[in-house]
Motif scaffolding. Structure first.
Motif, short mmCIF file in Angstrom:
data_model
loop_
_atom_site.label_atom_id
_atom_site.label_comp_id
_atom_site.label_asym_id
_atom_site.label_seq_id
_atom_site.Cartn_x
_atom_site.Cartn_y
_atom_site.Cartn_z
N TYR A 132 0.83 -1.21 0.00
CA TYR A 132 0.00 0.00 0.00
C TYR A 132 0.86 1.26 0.00
N LYS A 133 1.95 1.26 0.76
CA LYS A 133 2.85 2.42 0.79
C LYS A 133 3.34 2.75 -0.62
N LEU A 134 3.74 1.71 -1.36
CA LEU A 134 4.23 1.92 -2.71
C LEU A 134 3.11 2.35 -3.65
N ALA A 135 1.94 1.73 -3.50
CA ALA A 135 0.81 2.04 -4.38
C ALA A 135 0.33 3.47 -4.20
N VAL A 136 0.36 3.99 -2.98
CA VAL A 136 -0.07 5.37 -2.73
C VAL A 136 0.79 6.35 -3.52
N VAL A 137 2.11 6.12 -3.52
CA VAL A 137 3.00 7.01 -4.27
C VAL A 137 2.79 6.84 -5.77
N LEU A 138 2.72 5.59 -6.24
CA LEU A 138 2.62 5.36 -7.67
C LEU A 138 1.29 5.85 -8.24
N SER A 139 0.22 5.72 -7.49
CA SER A 139 -1.11 6.14 -7.97
C SER A 139 -1.39 7.60 -7.68
N GLN A 140 -0.54 8.23 -6.87
CA GLN A 140 -0.78 9.61 -6.43
C GLN A 140 -2.20 9.77 -5.88
N ARG A 141 -2.57 8.78 -5.04
CA ARG A 141 -3.80 8.77 -4.26
C ARG A 141 -5.08 8.66 -5.09
N ASN A 142 -4.97 8.20 -6.32
CA ASN A 142 -6.17 7.85 -7.06
C ASN A 142 -6.68 6.53 -6.49
N ASP A 143 -7.86 6.54 -5.87
CA ASP A 143 -8.32 5.41 -5.07
C ASP A 143 -8.44 4.11 -5.87
N ASP A 144 -9.05 4.18 -7.05
CA ASP A 144 -9.24 2.97 -7.84
C ASP A 144 -7.91 2.37 -8.27
N LEU A 145 -7.03 3.23 -8.80
CA LEU A 145 -5.73 2.75 -9.26
C LEU A 145 -4.91 2.24 -8.07
N CYS A 146 -5.00 2.94 -6.95
CA CYS A 146 -4.25 2.54 -5.75
C CYS A 146 -4.68 1.14 -5.30
N GLU A 147 -5.97 0.85 -5.38
CA GLU A 147 -6.47 -0.45 -4.95
C GLU A 147 -5.91 -1.58 -5.82
N TYR A 148 -5.93 -1.41 -7.11
CA TYR A 148 -5.41 -2.44 -8.01
C TYR A 148 -3.90 -2.57 -7.89
N LEU A 149 -3.21 -1.44 -7.74
CA LEU A 149 -1.76 -1.49 -7.59
C LEU A 149 -1.36 -2.14 -6.27
N THR A 150 -2.10 -1.86 -5.20
CA THR A 150 -1.82 -2.50 -3.92
C THR A 150 -1.91 -4.01 -4.06
N TYR A 151 -2.98 -4.46 -4.69
CA TYR A 151 -3.18 -5.89 -4.93
C TYR A 151 -2.02 -6.47 -5.76
N SER A 152 -1.64 -5.79 -6.84
CA SER A 152 -0.61 -6.32 -7.74
C SER A 152 0.77 -6.30 -7.09
N ILE A 153 1.11 -5.20 -6.41
CA ILE A 153 2.41 -5.10 -5.76
C ILE A 153 2.50 -6.08 -4.60
N ARG A 154 1.38 -6.30 -3.93
CA ARG A 154 1.36 -7.31 -2.87
C ARG A 154 1.78 -8.67 -3.42
N GLU A 155 1.31 -9.00 -4.62
CA GLU A 155 1.68 -10.27 -5.24
C GLU A 155 3.19 -10.33 -5.51
N LEU A 156 3.77 -9.21 -5.95
CA LEU A 156 5.21 -9.19 -6.21
C LEU A 156 6.00 -9.43 -4.94
N ILE A 157 5.63 -8.73 -3.87
CA ILE A 157 6.34 -8.87 -2.60
C ILE A 157 6.14 -10.28 -2.04
N ARG A 158 4.91 -10.79 -2.17
CA ARG A 158 4.61 -12.13 -1.67
C ARG A 158 5.47 -13.17 -2.40
N ASN A 159 5.65 -13.02 -3.70
CA ASN A 159 6.49 -13.96 -4.43
C ASN A 159 7.93 -13.93 -3.96
#
Length: 329
Positions: A132-159
């Motif tokens: 979420y920390k990374l997604a907030v910066v990358l999306s510049q607080r666009n809520d919809d984009l932040c939600e999808y990026l949080t999900y996707s980046i979570r998968e990267l970190i989890r891997n």
């Protein structure tokens, strides 16, 4: 021996650094001269930092020094010099960060496991917190984009946590308002993409280049049911790299580096560069003027991912040459 740092620690400059350090002859002393350095970026600092640390460790009998670096206060604030074992500036993770930047930060995988106390639920929540920390910066607080990026980046970190055998995850990010550009980067010094994907007997991987192309396909690292649910807290879908690369490819650019290769993607091209890096480094960039349009494309990207995953699942053996997403470029 003196080694002159590149003038820019951007994507190409940091890749050149990995190749140059790999080719340096043995010597009793190495002096890293930062006089030419003028620009540093998150990806470049992470990749250069990792390569320099590896170089120092593999030449432990030699003396190592840095010169002409104290004028680089931004890199110092971000934690770059401390990350390359030079006592200047802030330590990784020491700067507070904001919605505009994330300093170089090292996340210890073992600490993450200990904090979870053996609970899969807590481990996923801890990973999601960092995503979420990374997604907030990358999306510049666009809520919809932040939600999808949080999900996707979570998968990267989890891997990284579950498959790479890396001891640490390194992250950094920066928003440049005058350039309408935001970048976040994630790096580990684990097994690398080729070694990780080679465990899948369905994949034909001849080299690092093949592995990078295959890694951005949806569902490659996942078994079983193809349908993706971005709100499923538990499923490791194998869509993390697909979604992040697709979002950035449409709204900016994306790069992933592992082994001897680095794959670069934007809306118009895919290009492979040479590298020398044991691990995996990912750069995600978005043009902030395109964020509104990106939010309209998110569901379409997911649907396209499902279609590609179904196509790939029908292949008895999947190789880079059979990937429709590459052939379409």
């Amino acid at each position: 021996m003196k080694y002159s740092m590149p003038s820019s620690l951007d994507l190409l400059g940091s890749l050149d650094l990995t190749l140059e350090l790999e080719a340096l002859a043995n010597d009793s002393e190495y002096v890293f001269d930062h006089a030419r350095l003028s620009r540093v970026e998150p990806f470049g600092m992470l990749l250069a930092g990792a390569k320099i640390r590896d170089f120092v460790a593999s030449h432990e009998e030699a003396n190592h020094a840095d010169v002409n670096f104290r004028q680089h206060t931004y890199a110092g604030h971000m934690g770059f010099f401390q990350s390359i074992l030079q006592d200047f500036g802030k330590k990784p993770g020491e700067a507070s960060g904001s919605s505009r930047y994330i300093p170089i930060t090292e996340i210890l995988v073992e600490d993450m496991r200990k904090e979870a106390g053996g609970s899969s639920e807590l481990r996923i929540k801890n990973i999601e917190r960092e995503a979420y920390k990374l997604a907030v910066v990358l999306s510049q607080r666009n809520d919809d984009l932040c939600e999808y990026l949080t999900y996707s980046i979570r998968e990267l970190i989890r891997n990284i946590v579950e498959h790479s055998k890396a001891k640490s995850i390194w992250i950094a990010g920066q928003y440049w308002p005058t350039d309408n550009l935001v970048e976040i980067s994630i790096m580990d010094q684990g097994l690398g993409i080729q070694c990780t994907l080679s465990r899948n007997p369905k994949l034909k991987i001849n080299n690092d280049r093949d592995a990078l192309f295959l890694s951005i396909e949806p569902g490659i690292t996942r078994k079983g049911h193809l349908k993706i649910d971005p709100y499923d807290e538990w499923a490791n879908t194998g869509y993390g790299l697909y979604m992040t690369s697709s979002i950035c490819q449409r709204g900016g650019d994306f790069a992933i580096c592992s082994g001897d290769s680095c794959l670069y993607l934007n809306e118009n091209i895919n290009k492979m560069y040479s590298a020398a890096f044991s691990g995996t480094a990912i750069r995600m960039r978005i043009n902030t003027r395109r964020i509104s349009k990106l939010t309209q494309d998110l569901k379409m990207l997911l649907q396209e991912g499902e279609r590609l995953a179904r196509h790939n699942s029908k292949q008895a053996v999947l190789s880079a040459s059979k990937i429709s997403r590459i052939l379409a470029n």
